[in-house]
Design an enzyme around this catalytic site. Structure first.
Site: not given
Length: 511
Positions: A181, A232
């Site tokens: 991830h 992110h």
């Protein structure tokens, strides 16, 4: 009463438990917390000498057994006891167990362990003959109240090219695939931004085959500008300056060129601040990245077979398309559609995916819930039976493959340190590993998806073999945070190892 030990065969070959011994190890180190003896690489060093036997005969007990375990199967044994007057408690570190197993051809292997220890540990089995045909490893988990030892094969999978052992006829959806991830977030960064420990290159070399990448166009409206920042959420991924998509793709291209048997799924999603749009991102990717490298990408909308995508990146598209691209010919394709699964979902179907992405872990008390959802999704994946052309469906007109089970182990809460990615991963990754070893794909496991580290004491009959469930036993795509910390890739190896179900099915049907 002696503490039992559960043993599970997670190698692709049948094996037989042949003997179990219990003895006081005069060479043991009392402070050692792990379950394996430091000297176990040299079996002879742990064998008692003649004088030790004469002096402590009552401390050595041996039990011959014959328990056959097929792949995935498990059983619980109670080791032979030591006499009370020996002054040795079953909880002392000096009371070791020696397990002897046998594989086809009569080859035997041995390992020494102590179920009373408190830390996970792995150790190679010692072959008892020259030129062994197998290389086996034991992985010990100190589950309570019954500890667990699983047996794995080291020679089944080369992490750089583990797909090379799998038939090209397998649907990609049938495979057990380890992923990461926010794969690109391994730089020094703001709290809760960093999700990985090592570079994308290192991830690929250690078996990762699903990458989750988040980008932001460098220009909000101009598709001629190629640069895509790695992000992110709203944050840049490095405190030392902007990072870009190009080096990530180069690492993938280089890896696939060196390992053409492999395929890497790459999920691309737009995040970040500013006024850019998914539609612009789709134009930038198509114009600057995919079209110039068409031979390196699989962009069809249909879930592929492994043979279709060896040596290629498989586009998992988490962005909507520009209208001009929607009008392109159907045979061009724009990747596997992953644009619209519900946020914070515990189980949702969308396009070719069945997804678990429960990510809002706002308090540490919710982490066990996240673990349970993740393990339950692996149960759903394991129950599937893949349709393999020429095996259980027509070779020229096969039944379409099932969905790809996409299982995110990640979650976070930026505002609570105990819920930052690395802290959640410590609990969830460990729990997933315990479930894979102790409960995954078993008809009657001694543990549960919610508490995989706690086992039931309801063992009806000594050495009763617990069988594998119906299905192929695959895990689906398991997407992790903070994998490989300190060189520990055990979880990745276990996920890859679960491909033994589909591999054995094809070998059995064609033999």
């Amino acid at each position: 009463m002696n503490a039992p030990l559960t043993i599970r065969n997670l190698s692709p070959a049948a094996l037989v438990l042949k003997g179990i011994e219990r003895f006081e190890d005069p060479n043991s180190q009392q402070s050692r917390p792990t379950a394996f003896s430091f000297a176990s690489a040299n079996t002879a060093s742990l064998s008692p000498s003649t004088s030790q036997l004469e002096e402590h005969t009552h401390t050595f007990k041996q039990q011959s057994i014959h328990v056959r375990l097929l792949p995935f199967e498990s059983c619980t044994l109670t080791p032979p006891g030591l006499q009370e007057d020996a002054g040795i408690s079953s909880t002392l570190s000096s009371a070791n167990l020696r397990l002897t197993i046998e594989v086809s051809g009569g080859e035997r292997y041995r390992i020494d362990t102590n179920p009373s220890y408190t830390q996970k540990a792995s150790q190679k089995f010692v072959p008892l003959a020259q030129s062994p045909s197998h290389h086996l490893t034991a992985l010990f988990h100190p589950s309570k109240p019954i500890p667990h030892l699983s047996i794995h094969s080291n020679d089944s999978w080369d992490l750089c090219k583990w797909m090379s052992t799998l038939p090209s006829s397998l649907p990609l959806s049938s495979l057990s695939i380890p992923g990461t991830h926010n794969s690109h977030t391994y730089y020094r960064a703001l709290p809760s931004v960093r999700c990985q420990n090592v570079s994308v290159k290192s991830q690929l070399e250690n078996g990762i085959r699903f990458l989750d990448i988040r980008v932001q166009p460098s220009h909000a409206t101009d598709a001629s500008k190629k640069d895509l920042y790695l992000v992110h959420g709203a944050f840049p991924i490095s405190l030392t300056g902007a990072k870009y998509l190009d080096p990530v793709l180069k690492a993938c291209y280089d890896f696939l060129e060196q390992n053409p048997s492999e395929s890497v799924l790459i999920s691309l999603k737009r995040e970040g601040v500013g006024s850019s749009t998914d539609e612009l991102l789709s134009q930038v990717l198509e114009q600057h990245y995919i079209t110039p490298n068409q031979d390196k990408w699989y962009v069809a909308s249909k879930a592929p077979y492994l043979g279709d995508v060896r040596g290629k990146l498989v586009l998992v598209r988490r962005y909507t398309l520009h209208e001009d691209l929607k009008a392109s010919p159907e045979d061009h394709g724009h990747g596997l559609d992953a644009t619209q699964w519900p946020h914070n979902s515990t189980h949702a179907m969308h396009g070719p995916f069945c997804v678990q992405d429960f990510c809002e872990v706002l308090h540490p008390d919710t982490i066990p819930q996240k673990l349970q959802y993740s393990n339950e999704h692996m149960i759903r994946a394991a129950e599937c039976v893949a349709f393999v052309p020429g095996i259980n469906t027509d070779k020229t007109n096969p039944v379409p493959s099932g969905p790809l089970y996409l299982n995110y182990l990640s979650a976070s809460n930026f505002f609570r340190r105990s819920c930052w990615p690395e802290n959640i991963a410590k609990v969830v990754n460990r729990g997933i590993e315990e479930w894979l070893c102790m409960g995954h794909h078993l008809e009657d496991p001694l543990t549960t998806p919610a508490e995989p580290g706690r086992t039931s004491t309801d063992v009806a009959t000594e050495a009763t073999v617990r069988k594998a469930k119906r299905g192929d036993g695959s895990t689906g795509i398991v997407v992790m945070d903070c994998v490989g910390e300190g060189g520990d890739w055990d979880l990745v190896k276990m996920i890859i190892g679960m491909n033994m179900g589909v591999r054995l099915k094809t070998e059995t049907e064609t033999s």
